[in-house]
Design a protein around this motif. Structure first.
Motif: not given
Length: 220
Positions: A61-63, A59, A3, A23
């Motif tokens: 994997d949301n990291q 980001l 993202k 995305t």
């Protein structure tokens, strides 16, 4: 999933990317298309922490992607301007990658090199441009990383070899839950392999989404 939110990058006072957001879903082959200078290479280098953004965030994997050592184990970047260590052979490059990636598949390197009639023990500096590209693609695919990034993926490859690597990339995506991001200045070069696209123009993402939806809205 990758993202990108309001990402900007500038050199001196000139923006290469400006407020770019998109995305990229998991387990897909994403084509990043744009003319030379549109910002494709810069975007890949930002995602891979080679460059630092001026604004925005990335980001994976949301990291937070920047300088994340855990994520880097799952990411491979093959640039347009290839570099190989002096005197290295394909096997030397394979051993180097194996030291960095825990799931590296040496048998894949050997078998693919044999199929392409590449001598893995010849110095890469003696190879043609297309053969060098083959070496880079083989090593990248052998890492079994989750995210593969290719800048001008098929540059220098003849049509037969190009189709062979498209098959390998499709197999990697379908069998290994891999997400592949590849750039090109030519939409037609990627449309038979990608399931989604983003079109960059002057540092902005003008179009992004499913391949078939995009094709319905593109005019020559």
């Amino acid at each position: 999933m990758i993202k990108i939110d309001k990402l900007s990058k500038k050199y001196d006072k000139d923006y290469v990317l400006k407020d770019l957001s998109c995305t990229i879903k998991d387990n897909s082959i994403y084509g990043l298309v744009g003319a030379n200078g549109a910002g494709k290479s810069t975007l890949l280098r930002l995602i891979n922490s080679i460059y630092t953004a001026n604004e925005g965030k990335i980001l994976i994997d949301n990291q937070n992607a920047y300088d994340n050592e855990t994520l880097k184990q799952e990411m491979v970047f093959v640039p347009d301007d290839l570099y190989f260590y002096p005197g290295y052979t394909l096997m030397d490059m394979a051993e180097y990658h194996k030291s960095l990636y825990h799931n590296f598949d040496m048998n894949f390197v050997i078998n693919t090199a044999n199929t392409l009639k590449l001598n893995p023990n010849v110095k890469i500096s003696n190879f043609s441009k297309g053969m060098k590209r083959q070496c880079a693609l083989i090593c990248a695919l052998a890492t079994n990383a989750k995210y593969l990034f290719f800048d001008e993926t098929f540059d220098g490859l003849d049509p037969v070899v190009r189709n062979y690597f498209k098959k390998l990339l499709s197999e990697a995506m379908s069998k290994k839950d891999t997400t592949i991001i590849m750039t090109s200045h030519n939409l037609r070069e990627l449309e038979d392999i990608c399931d989604s696209f983003g079109i960059l123009d002057n540092g902005c993402m003008t179009t992004s989404g499913d391949l078939y939806d995009i094709k319905d809205h593109i005019h020559k």
